[in-house]
Write a protein that holds these residues in place. Structure first.
Motif, short mmCIF file in Angstrom:
data_model
loop_
_atom_site.label_atom_id
_atom_site.label_comp_id
_atom_site.label_asym_id
_atom_site.label_seq_id
_atom_site.Cartn_x
_atom_site.Cartn_y
_atom_site.Cartn_z
N ASP A 198 0.79 -1.15 0.17
CA ASP A 198 -0.07 -0.03 -0.04
C ASP A 198 0.85 1.41 -0.04
O ASP A 198 2.05 1.09 0.50
N GLU A 199 0.31 2.25 -0.61
CA GLU A 199 1.18 3.53 -0.81
C GLU A 199 0.39 4.73 -0.14
O GLU A 199 -0.93 4.65 -0.09
N PRO A 200 0.89 5.77 0.29
CA PRO A 200 0.23 6.92 0.74
C PRO A 200 -0.58 7.44 -0.53
O PRO A 200 -0.26 7.67 -1.51
N PHE A 201 -1.72 8.15 -0.22
CA PHE A 201 -2.52 8.99 -1.28
C PHE A 201 -3.26 10.17 -0.49
O PHE A 201 -3.18 10.28 0.82
N GLU A 202 -3.70 10.97 -1.28
CA GLU A 202 -4.58 12.22 -0.82
C GLU A 202 -5.97 11.83 -1.15
O GLU A 202 -6.53 11.41 -1.85
N PHE A 205 -12.09 15.99 1.26
CA PHE A 205 -13.57 15.88 1.61
C PHE A 205 -14.25 17.17 1.37
O PHE A 205 -13.90 18.07 1.83
N THR A 206 -15.35 16.87 0.49
CA THR A 206 -15.93 18.37 0.14
C THR A 206 -16.73 18.91 1.12
O THR A 206 -16.64 20.09 1.20
N GLN A 207 -17.43 18.10 1.76
CA GLN A 207 -18.27 18.91 2.82
C GLN A 207 -17.49 19.32 3.94
O GLN A 207 -17.85 20.51 4.23
N SER A 208 -16.43 18.88 4.50
CA SER A 208 -15.75 19.37 5.77
C SER A 208 -14.61 20.15 4.84
O SER A 208 -13.94 20.97 5.92
N GLN A 209 -14.48 20.43 3.80
CA GLN A 209 -13.51 21.09 3.04
C GLN A 209 -11.97 21.03 3.80
O GLN A 209 -11.28 21.84 4.21
N LYS A 210 -11.75 19.88 3.94
CA LYS A 210 -10.44 19.49 4.31
C LYS A 210 -9.69 18.43 3.43
O LYS A 210 -10.60 17.51 2.72
N ALA A 211 -8.50 18.54 3.52
CA ALA A 211 -7.64 17.35 2.63
C ALA A 211 -6.71 16.68 3.58
O ALA A 211 -6.18 17.39 4.58
N VAL A 212 -6.52 15.34 3.36
CA VAL A 212 -5.62 14.63 4.31
C VAL A 212 -4.92 13.69 3.57
O VAL A 212 -5.29 13.13 2.45
N THR A 213 -3.77 13.36 4.06
CA THR A 213 -2.74 12.57 3.41
C THR A 213 -3.26 10.97 4.21
O THR A 213 -2.89 11.02 5.26
N VAL A 214 -3.54 10.00 3.57
CA VAL A 214 -3.63 8.76 3.99
C VAL A 214 -2.33 7.92 3.97
O VAL A 214 -2.01 7.72 2.81
N SER A 215 -1.58 7.43 4.99
CA SER A 215 -0.44 6.95 4.91
C SER A 215 -0.60 5.41 4.56
O SER A 215 -1.79 5.05 4.66
N ALA A 216 0.53 4.82 4.26
CA ALA A 216 0.49 3.43 3.92
C ALA A 216 -0.25 2.37 4.84
O ALA A 216 -0.94 1.45 4.43
N GLU A 218 -2.45 3.19 7.14
CA GLU A 218 -3.87 3.76 7.94
C GLU A 218 -4.81 3.65 6.93
O GLU A 218 -4.54 3.77 5.53
N SER A 219 -6.14 3.45 7.34
CA SER A 219 -7.49 3.79 6.39
C SER A 219 -7.74 5.18 6.26
O SER A 219 -7.44 5.97 7.17
N ILE A 220 -8.60 5.28 5.25
CA ILE A 220 -9.15 6.77 5.05
C ILE A 220 -10.03 7.10 6.30
O ILE A 220 -10.00 8.16 6.84
N LEU A 221 -10.81 5.92 6.91
CA LEU A 221 -11.52 6.43 8.03
C LEU A 221 -10.50 6.84 9.11
O LEU A 221 -10.99 7.79 9.82
N ASP A 222 -9.37 6.01 9.57
CA ASP A 222 -8.43 6.40 10.60
C ASP A 222 -7.92 8.08 10.15
O ASP A 222 -8.14 8.69 11.38
N ALA A 223 -7.64 8.00 8.81
CA ALA A 223 -7.24 9.71 8.42
C ALA A 223 -8.13 10.69 8.82
O ALA A 223 -8.13 11.67 9.37
N ALA A 224 -9.33 10.20 8.54
CA ALA A 224 -10.56 11.35 8.62
C ALA A 224 -10.63 11.58 10.20
O ALA A 224 -11.08 12.63 10.51
N LYS A 225 -10.85 10.59 11.20
CA LYS A 225 -10.92 10.64 12.40
C LYS A 225 -9.88 11.48 13.07
O LYS A 225 -10.26 12.47 13.68
N ARG A 226 -8.73 11.25 12.45
CA ARG A 226 -7.43 12.01 12.99
C ARG A 226 -7.80 13.45 12.71
O ARG A 226 -7.33 14.17 13.42
N GLU A 227 -8.15 13.61 11.49
CA GLU A 227 -8.50 14.98 11.07
C GLU A 227 -9.74 15.83 11.93
O GLU A 227 -10.14 16.95 11.34
N GLY A 228 -10.72 14.96 12.57
CA GLY A 228 -11.77 15.46 13.30
C GLY A 228 -12.84 15.51 12.40
O GLY A 228 -13.78 16.18 12.52
N ILE A 229 -12.78 14.83 11.22
CA ILE A 229 -13.93 14.87 10.38
C ILE A 229 -14.90 13.75 10.73
O ILE A 229 -14.68 12.82 11.09
#
Ligand code: FES
Length: 288
Positions: A198-202, A205-216, A218-229
């Motif tokens: 697995d590789e990282p990717f960007e 999130f349109t509704q929360s107007q945030k962008a996150v990097t998902v590391s190799a 972690e899941s998108i879900l983890d990354a979203a939680k980390r950013e408070g989405i």
């Protein structure tokens, strides 16, 4: 004291059990009866503890929190139905049989289990006579899938629920049936084999107007939680559908056990607890 939220055959609910365990179980009763939800739970000594918690701690009149019914195994319109159940996988099929009967549809059930004694709901199936073919393994061996799936039949839907080995065998043996004939329900994630790390990717999130990097790792879900989405989840292994999210753009590497091949190809939604971005410059835009 009031009416329960309505549901359709194939639906399941989450049971919130001791120790913050959340487990999904199919509704097996009559969906036209708004006074009760019935689930059938096999005690799995080698399981993750959910069924043992139910058997050991839930006694009559114990209050329990449950989710609204969700349905990833919808009972769709067809001229006839072939139901295949393995073990406790019979539970969602019971509700479907009731509905098929109500609609006057032609149906057949192939139901396998370790032994007659271990097969649940036999008394409930008995009045259906030879529409039901019981295959206790200690008497008759394994389900004879070749004989029921060998010849493809038009306008027939196959609904199958049971252990992973049975699901895989039915997938293989019905591969020559018309596209979309097979509907499966998985409560354990299917095995996804990858030939690359697995590789990282960007992700944007349109509704929360945030962008996150998902590391190799972690899941998108983890990354979203980390950013408070704001995201909700339950199984976190791609089997329950709670985290289903609309895809605005980007190619998805679908790894869930819910969406059909057609739905995955359509790329309209994804399960962010397991699925990732794919492609040369992977980036996803999601509606959250
Ligand atoms: Fe269950 Fe993602 S949380 S599918």
């Amino acid at each position: 004291g009031g009416e329960l939220p309505r549901w359709k055959p194939g639906a399941h609910i989450d049971l919130h059990l001791e120790g913050e365990m959340v487990r999904q179980y199919s509704l097996s009763g009559d969906h036209e009866d708004p006074t009760c939800y019935r689930v059938g739970i096999l005690r799995e000594p080698a399981g993750r503890g959910g069924s043992a918690a139910v058997h050991d701690t839930l006694i009559s009149a114990t209050p329990i929190t449950v989710s609204w019914p969700r349905n990833n195994f919808r009972f769709a319109e067809a001229e006839q139905y072939l139901f295949i159940a393995g073990g406790i996988g019979i539970t969602p099929i019971l509700a479907m049989i009731r509905e098929a009967e109500r609609q006057g549809k032609d149906w057949k059930l192939l139901y396998g289990g370790r032994s007659r004694k271990s097969m649940a709901f036999l008394a409930e199936l008995e009045p259906h006579g030879d529409r039901v073919q019981l295959v206790p393994q200690d008497e008759l061996g394994h389900l004879d899938l070749d004989s029921v799936l060998g010849t493809s039949v038009d306008n027939t839907l196959i609904y199958c629920c049971g252990p992973e080995g049975l699901l895989q065998a039915v997938e293989e043996k019905s591969a020559h049936w018309p596209k979309g004939s097979l509907r499966l329900e998985r409560f354990a994630p299917k095995v996804v084999v990858r030939d690359h790390e697995d590789e990282p990717f960007e992700v944007e999130f349109t509704q929360s107007q945030k962008a996150v990097t998902v590391s190799a790792d972690e899941s998108i879900l983890d990354a979203a939680k980390r950013e408070g989405i704001s995201v909700i989840s339950s199984c976190e292994n791609g089997t329950c559908g709670t985290c289903e999210t609309l895809v605005v753009s980007g190619d998805v590497d679908h790894r869930d056990s819910i969406l059909t091949a057609d739905e995955q190809e359509a790329n309209k939604t994804m399960m962010i607890c397991v699925s990732r971005a794919q492609g040369k410059c992977p980036k996803l835009v999601l509606s959250r």
